[in-house]
Design an enzyme around this catalytic site. Structure first.
Site, PDB file in Angstrom:
ATOM      1  CB  SER A   5      56.759  65.029 -41.427  1.00 13.89           C
ATOM      2  OG  SER A   5      55.500  64.886 -42.046  1.00 13.89           O
TER       3      SER A   5
HETATM    4  N1  SAH Z   1      53.838  61.582 -44.499  1.00 12.77           N
HETATM    5  C1  SAH Z   1      54.407  62.446 -45.500  1.00 12.77           C
HETATM    6  C2  SAH Z   1      54.129  63.904 -45.215  1.00 12.77           C
HETATM    7  C3  SAH Z   1      53.419  64.520 -46.345  1.00 12.77           C
HETATM    8  S1  SAH Z   1      52.736  66.120 -46.094  1.00 12.77           S
HETATM    9  C4  SAH Z   1      55.891  62.142 -45.658  1.00 12.77           C
HETATM   10  O1  SAH Z   1      56.434  61.361 -44.876  1.00 12.77           O
HETATM   11  O2  SAH Z   1      56.503  62.652 -46.614  1.00 12.77           O
HETATM   12  C5  SAH Z   1      51.003  65.774 -46.143  1.00 12.77           C
HETATM   13  C6  SAH Z   1      50.464  65.154 -47.393  1.00 12.77           C
HETATM   14  O3  SAH Z   1      49.052  65.016 -47.204  1.00 12.77           O
HETATM   15  C7  SAH Z   1      50.630  65.957 -48.677  1.00 12.77           C
HETATM   16  O4  SAH Z   1      51.291  65.174 -49.629  1.00 12.77           O
HETATM   17  C8  SAH Z   1      49.193  66.258 -49.121  1.00 12.77           C
HETATM   18  O5  SAH Z   1      49.005  66.257 -50.513  1.00 12.77           O
HETATM   19  C9  SAH Z   1      48.438  65.129 -48.462  1.00 12.77           C
HETATM   20  N2  SAH Z   1      47.005  65.344 -48.251  1.00 12.77           N
HETATM   21  C10 SAH Z   1      46.343  66.471 -47.887  1.00 12.77           C
HETATM   22  N3  SAH Z   1      45.015  66.231 -47.804  1.00 12.77           N
HETATM   23  C11 SAH Z   1      44.834  64.918 -48.137  1.00 12.77           C
HETATM   24  C12 SAH Z   1      43.690  64.062 -48.241  1.00 12.77           C
HETATM   25  N4  SAH Z   1      42.449  64.497 -47.992  1.00 12.77           N
HETATM   26  N5  SAH Z   1      43.880  62.779 -48.606  1.00 12.77           N
HETATM   27  C13 SAH Z   1      45.127  62.294 -48.853  1.00 12.77           C
HETATM   28  N6  SAH Z   1      46.238  63.050 -48.781  1.00 12.77           N
HETATM   29  C14 SAH Z   1      46.103  64.342 -48.419  1.00 12.77           C
END
Ligand code: SAH
Length: 202
Positions: A52
């Site tokens: 993000s």
């Molecule tokens: N907080 C992260 C942002 C990642 S983007 C950072 O700091 O890098 C969002 C993430 O949510 C992705 O990696 C995606 O695979 C995950 N995601 C989507 N649906 C999900 C679910 N149901 N359970 C766990 N992770 C999920």
């Protein structure tokens, strides 16, 4: 990053600003993005996912009002960066990622950057992580169609759930406080996250 992208845009919680000054963001992006690590944007981390934008991480942490000693659940580990920032705010952080390769890489990067105490789980985070509930704060870094009920139910009384809610094209960050009268919802900034997939996602 902290002065220009965060403090200048209304992040006022000193603990959040200090936490973000301490976490080395470059430790959570690939070799090809080392020079871009502190730019004001999300970056690709593979598997169609992103780390993000720093401002979104800050506003999520500020809104969740995480204090030392709080039990925190982070949904959507991705790179592990948000989990590292949360772990600067409280030593008790669990994080859930649905893509096994991302979970594994995040585990390694967190460990290497000195955040080995973060507990990385693999699975459908839209259902929370009941085995370690209840949580003082739950934050979600992926867009949900509606408030995920399982997450709300895993909060302590007065616990905070911060989640982007809306369609795939754009959402609003919502903060939902568990209260005796039911969910108390406040809408915050507009945002655009990758979709939360799974049982209570898209
Ligand atoms: N907080 C992260 C942002 C990642 S983007 C950072 O700091 O890098 C969002 C993430 O949510 C992705 O990696 C995606 O695979 C995950 N995601 C989507 N649906 C999900 C679910 N149901 N359970 C766990 N992770 C999920």
């Amino acid at each position: 990053m902290v002065e220009e992208q965060l403090a200048a845009r209304g992040i006022v919680d000193r603990r959040v600003l200090d936490a973000m000054a301490r976490v080395p963001r470059e430790a959570f992006v690939g070799q090809e993005d080392q020079k871009r690590a502190y730019l004001d944007m999300p970056l690709r981390i593979g598997f169609g996912q992103t780390i993000s934008q720093p401002y979104m991480v800050a506003i999520i942490c500020q809104t969740a009002d995480v204090r030392e000693g709080d039990r925190v659940l982070d949904i959507g580990t991705g790179s592990g960066y948000q989990a590292a920032v949360l772990s600067e705010l409280s030593g008790d952080v669990h994080t859930v990622e649905r893509i096994p390769q991302l979970a594994e890489r995040a585990r390694e990067r967190l460990e290497a950057a000195g955040y080995g105490s973060v507990d990385v789980h693999e699975g459908d985070g839209s259902l929370g992580l009941p085995e370690h509930a209840p949580y003082d704060a739950i934050v979600v870094a992926a867009a949900a169609p509606d408030m995920p009920t399982s997450l709300y139910e895993q909060l302590v009384p007065r616990g905070r759930l911060v989640v982007p809610v809306g369609g795939p094209e754009g959402q609003r960050l919502e903060v939902i406080v568990r209260s005796p009268e039911g969910p108390a919802i406040t809408r915050s900034v507009p945002c655009r996250f990758v979709p939360l997939l799974g049982a209570e996602g898209f």
